[in-house]
Design a protein around this motif. Structure first.
Motif, PDB file in Angstrom:
ATOM      1  N   GLY A   7       0.857  -1.148   0.101  1.00  0.00           N
ATOM      2  CA  GLY A   7       0.007   0.033  -0.135  1.00  0.00           C
ATOM      3  C   GLY A   7       0.857   1.170   0.011  1.00  0.00           C
ATOM      4  N   ASP A   8       1.924   1.249   0.623  1.00  0.00           N
ATOM      5  CA  ASP A   8       2.770   2.528   0.795  1.00  0.00           C
ATOM      6  C   ASP A   8       4.014   2.399  -0.311  1.00  0.00           C
ATOM      7  OD1 ASP A   8       4.684   1.098   3.489  1.00  0.00           O
ATOM      8  OD2 ASP A   8       4.560   0.275   1.498  1.00  0.00           O
ATOM      9  N   GLN A   9       3.850   1.578  -1.596  1.00  0.00           N
ATOM     10  CA  GLN A   9       4.695   1.631  -2.328  1.00  0.00           C
ATOM     11  C   GLN A   9       6.002   1.020  -2.122  1.00  0.00           C
ATOM     12  OE1 GLN A   9       3.025   2.463  -5.735  1.00  0.00           O
ATOM     13  NE2 GLN A   9       1.229   2.059  -4.671  1.00  0.00           N
ATOM     14  N   ASP A  10       6.362   0.749  -1.103  1.00  0.00           N
ATOM     15  CA  ASP A  10       7.728   0.641  -0.402  1.00  0.00           C
ATOM     16  C   ASP A  10       8.241  -0.737  -0.846  1.00  0.00           C
ATOM     17  OD1 ASP A  10       8.194   2.367   2.550  1.00  0.00           O
ATOM     18  OD2 ASP A  10       8.531   3.040   0.368  1.00  0.00           O
ATOM     19  N   VAL A  11       7.245  -1.901  -1.025  1.00  0.00           N
ATOM     20  CA  VAL A  11       7.544  -3.070  -1.025  1.00  0.00           C
ATOM     21  C   VAL A  11       6.906  -3.882  -2.143  1.00  0.00           C
ATOM     22  CG1 VAL A  11       7.921  -5.371   0.194  1.00  0.00           C
ATOM     23  CG2 VAL A  11       7.916  -3.419   1.418  1.00  0.00           C
ATOM     24  N   ALA A  12       7.776  -4.435  -2.904  1.00  0.00           N
ATOM     25  CA  ALA A  12       7.163  -5.066  -4.207  1.00  0.00           C
ATOM     26  C   ALA A  12       7.621  -6.669  -4.146  1.00  0.00           C
ATOM     27  CB  ALA A  12       7.734  -4.321  -5.466  1.00  0.00           C
ATOM     28  N   ILE A  13       6.686  -7.453  -4.463  1.00  0.00           N
ATOM     29  CA  ILE A  13       6.899  -8.861  -4.718  1.00  0.00           C
ATOM     30  C   ILE A  13       7.068  -9.001  -6.191  1.00  0.00           C
ATOM     31  CG2 ILE A  13       5.900 -11.155  -4.148  1.00  0.00           C
ATOM     32  CD1 ILE A  13       4.382 -10.092  -2.247  1.00  0.00           C
ATOM     33  N   VAL A  14       8.055  -9.306  -6.632  1.00  0.00           N
ATOM     34  CA  VAL A  14       8.436  -9.545  -8.039  1.00  0.00           C
ATOM     35  C   VAL A  14       8.974 -10.748  -8.192  1.00  0.00           C
ATOM     36  CG1 VAL A  14       8.671  -7.024  -8.341  1.00  0.00           C
ATOM     37  CG2 VAL A  14      10.771  -8.423  -8.061  1.00  0.00           C
ATOM     38  N   ARG A  15       9.226 -10.992  -9.633  1.00  0.00           N
ATOM     39  CA  ARG A  15       9.854 -12.455  -9.812  1.00  0.00           C
ATOM     40  C   ARG A  15      11.333 -12.377  -9.445  1.00  0.00           C
ATOM     41  NH1 ARG A  15      12.134 -14.921 -14.202  1.00  0.00           N
ATOM     42  NH2 ARG A  15      11.715 -17.149 -14.466  1.00  0.00           N
ATOM     43  N   ASN A  16      11.808 -13.637  -9.085  1.00  0.00           N
ATOM     44  CA  ASN A  16      13.156 -13.689  -8.589  1.00  0.00           C
ATOM     45  C   ASN A  16      13.324 -12.921  -7.211  1.00  0.00           C
ATOM     46  OD1 ASN A  16      15.606 -15.232  -8.984  1.00  0.00           O
ATOM     47  ND2 ASN A  16      16.608 -13.513  -9.606  1.00  0.00           N
ATOM     48  N   CYS A  17      12.308 -12.498  -6.683  1.00  0.00           N
ATOM     49  CA  CYS A  17      12.849 -11.680  -5.096  1.00  0.00           C
ATOM     50  C   CYS A  17      12.800 -13.002  -4.113  1.00  0.00           C
ATOM     51  CB  CYS A  17      12.031 -10.454  -4.731  1.00  0.00           C
ATOM     52  SG  CYS A  17      10.202 -10.862  -4.446  1.00  0.00           S
ATOM     53  N   GLU A  18      13.319 -12.372  -2.792  1.00  0.00           N
ATOM     54  CA  GLU A  18      13.328 -13.367  -1.546  1.00  0.00           C
ATOM     55  C   GLU A  18      12.204 -13.137  -0.939  1.00  0.00           C
ATOM     56  OE1 GLU A  18      17.175 -12.940  -0.249  1.00  0.00           O
ATOM     57  OE2 GLU A  18      18.274 -13.775  -2.149  1.00  0.00           O
ATOM     58  N   VAL A  19      11.536 -14.193  -0.409  1.00  0.00           N
ATOM     59  CA  VAL A  19      10.293 -13.975   0.368  1.00  0.00           C
ATOM     60  C   VAL A  19      10.386 -15.126   1.624  1.00  0.00           C
ATOM     61  CG1 VAL A  19       7.785 -14.054   0.631  1.00  0.00           C
ATOM     62  CG2 VAL A  19       8.879 -12.957  -1.611  1.00  0.00           C
ATOM     63  N   ARG A  20       9.923 -14.636   2.829  1.00  0.00           N
ATOM     64  CA  ARG A  20      10.027 -15.555   3.794  1.00  0.00           C
ATOM     65  C   ARG A  20       8.538 -15.837   3.950  1.00  0.00           C
ATOM     66  NH1 ARG A  20      13.949 -14.455   8.983  1.00  0.00           N
ATOM     67  NH2 ARG A  20      15.100 -15.581   7.511  1.00  0.00           N
ATOM     68  N   VAL A  21       8.117 -17.298   4.038  1.00  0.00           N
ATOM     69  CA  VAL A  21       6.844 -17.757   3.830  1.00  0.00           C
ATOM     70  C   VAL A  21       6.804 -18.739   5.126  1.00  0.00           C
ATOM     71  CG1 VAL A  21       5.285 -19.083   2.452  1.00  0.00           C
ATOM     72  CG2 VAL A  21       6.563 -17.600   1.424  1.00  0.00           C
ATOM     73  N   LYS A  22       5.348 -18.833   5.555  1.00  0.00           N
ATOM     74  CA  LYS A  22       5.241 -19.932   6.584  1.00  0.00           C
ATOM     75  C   LYS A  22       4.291 -20.956   5.777  1.00  0.00           C
ATOM     76  CE  LYS A  22       3.304 -20.392  11.157  1.00  0.00           C
ATOM     77  NZ  LYS A  22       2.800 -19.326  12.238  1.00  0.00           N
ATOM     78  N   ILE A  23       4.632 -22.151   6.074  1.00  0.00           N
ATOM     79  CA  ILE A  23       3.808 -23.407   5.364  1.00  0.00           C
ATOM     80  C   ILE A  23       2.810 -23.453   6.069  1.00  0.00           C
ATOM     81  CG2 ILE A  23       4.264 -25.414   4.586  1.00  0.00           C
ATOM     82  CD1 ILE A  23       7.197 -25.381   4.421  1.00  0.00           C
ATOM     83  N   VAL A  24       1.482 -23.594   5.456  1.00  0.00           N
ATOM     84  CA  VAL A  24       0.233 -23.771   6.218  1.00  0.00           C
ATOM     85  C   VAL A  24      -0.170 -24.919   5.911  1.00  0.00           C
ATOM     86  CG1 VAL A  24      -0.246 -21.454   6.731  1.00  0.00           C
ATOM     87  CG2 VAL A  24      -1.024 -22.220   4.752  1.00  0.00           C
TER      88      VAL A  24
END
Lengths: 170, 143
Positions: A125-142
């Motif tokens: 929402g604040d335009q600060d963070v983008a999830i783009v291809r090849n970026c690193e993300v911390r995910v919880k497996i549900v």
């Protein structure tokens, strides 16, 4: 772990143990089971077994015991992964050989899907963070689904300390 | 908890499972080191054109990208320090996840590794133990 490896008679004789080792590696590395996950590396053969000749074929079977490195995800576990594909329904990410899907319903509500010059992405929402291809993300497996050849996960980034870690690798 | 096929879902259940009886948990840095050694050895044995298969190659790329320790000595020192039962009392998966996820503070550690909450429940001593563990993370891991 254990496995029965079959060797044809042309490999009997000197160098047989080495051939057995290579055969085990060929049969096991890269495979996946629901119990142990992805076998990524055979590290040590603890017992090659004595070998028993099969009647009729002339081949010998060896009951081999070995140690290996296995990649096994668990529900509730937090893993770092790399985004591979983004759609408006969510994004796919890989934690090594293990694929995870994060649905848009499990992405924080302020993120919006957009498809521009840089390709599809989710932007905060604040335009600060983008999830783009090849970026690193911390995910919880549900959730985890296991089939004959792969393990597939469902993940969330809708909790504290989850989400984008770093940009794409250059 | 095991699902109906007997496959374990919860990481806490592996300690009682026969399937993982002799298993040890590795840091991502350990996996990088093992696969690197494997690759070098196989290139010597089978020629410089040797390549990992697609699944192993994905695991190797992942391990290289997300490896956290400065060196194998750092990984070993970290594990030895946190395996001190008298001082810490961590389970193996807690030590491994601390080393792989490198939380910055107590709150983050508890959110990322929920079983750590039971140490916090011990009171001030439990919280201090986790703070010491986080200091060890900052000492041995890349920031």
């Amino acid at each position: 772990m254990e496995r029965i490896v079959t060797l044809p008679p042309q490999h009997f004789g000197s160098g047989m143990r080495e051939t057995l080792h290579k055969q085990l590696v060929r049969e096991v590395e890269g495979t996946c089971s629901g119990k142990h996950g992805y076998i990524v590396s055979v590290t040590k053969i603890t017992d090659s077994g004595k070998g028993r000749v099969q009647v009729g074929t002339g081949k010998a079977t060896f009951h081999m015991k070995y140690q290996c490195v296995a990649f096994r995800p668990f529900k509730g576990e937090v893993v770092d992964c790399v985004v591979t594909q983004i759609t408006k329904l969510g994004f796919f990410a890989d934690a090594g050989p293990f694929a995870i899907f994060v649905s848009s319903s499990l992405i924080p509500e302020d993120y919006e899907f957009t498809s521009g010059d840089q390709g599809p992405c989710f932007i905060s929402g604040d335009q600060d963070v983008a999830i783009v291809r090849n970026c690193e993300v911390r995910v919880k497996i549900v959730g985890i689904r296991v089939d004959a050849t792969e393990i597939f996960g469902i993940g969330t980034i809708k909790e504290d300390y989850l989400g984008v870690l770093g940009g794409p690798e250059t | 908890m095991a699902n109906k096929e007997g496959v374990i879902d919860d990481i806490n259940d592996i300690y009682e499972s026969k399937d993982f009886e002799n298993a040890r948990m590795l840091f991502i840095s350990d996996v990088e080191h093992i696969l690197n050694e494997n690759l070098n050895r196989r290139k010597e044995q089978e020629g410089t054109n040797y390549e990992f298969g697609p699944v192993v190659d994905k695991a190797f790329s992942y391990a290289k990208r997300f490896s956290t320790f400065n060196s194998t000595n750092d990984a070993q020192a970290f594990r030895e320090e946190l395996s001190n039962t008298a001082q810490y009392g961590f389970q193996e998966h807690e030590i491994t996840l601390l080393g792989n996820l490198c939380p910055d503070n107590l709150d983050e550690a508890v959110h990322l590794i929920p079983s750590i909450k039971q140490h916090v429940a011990e009171g001030v001593e439990g919280a201090e133990k986790i703070d010491r563990a986080i200091s060890e993370v900052q000492k041995h891991c890349r920031q």
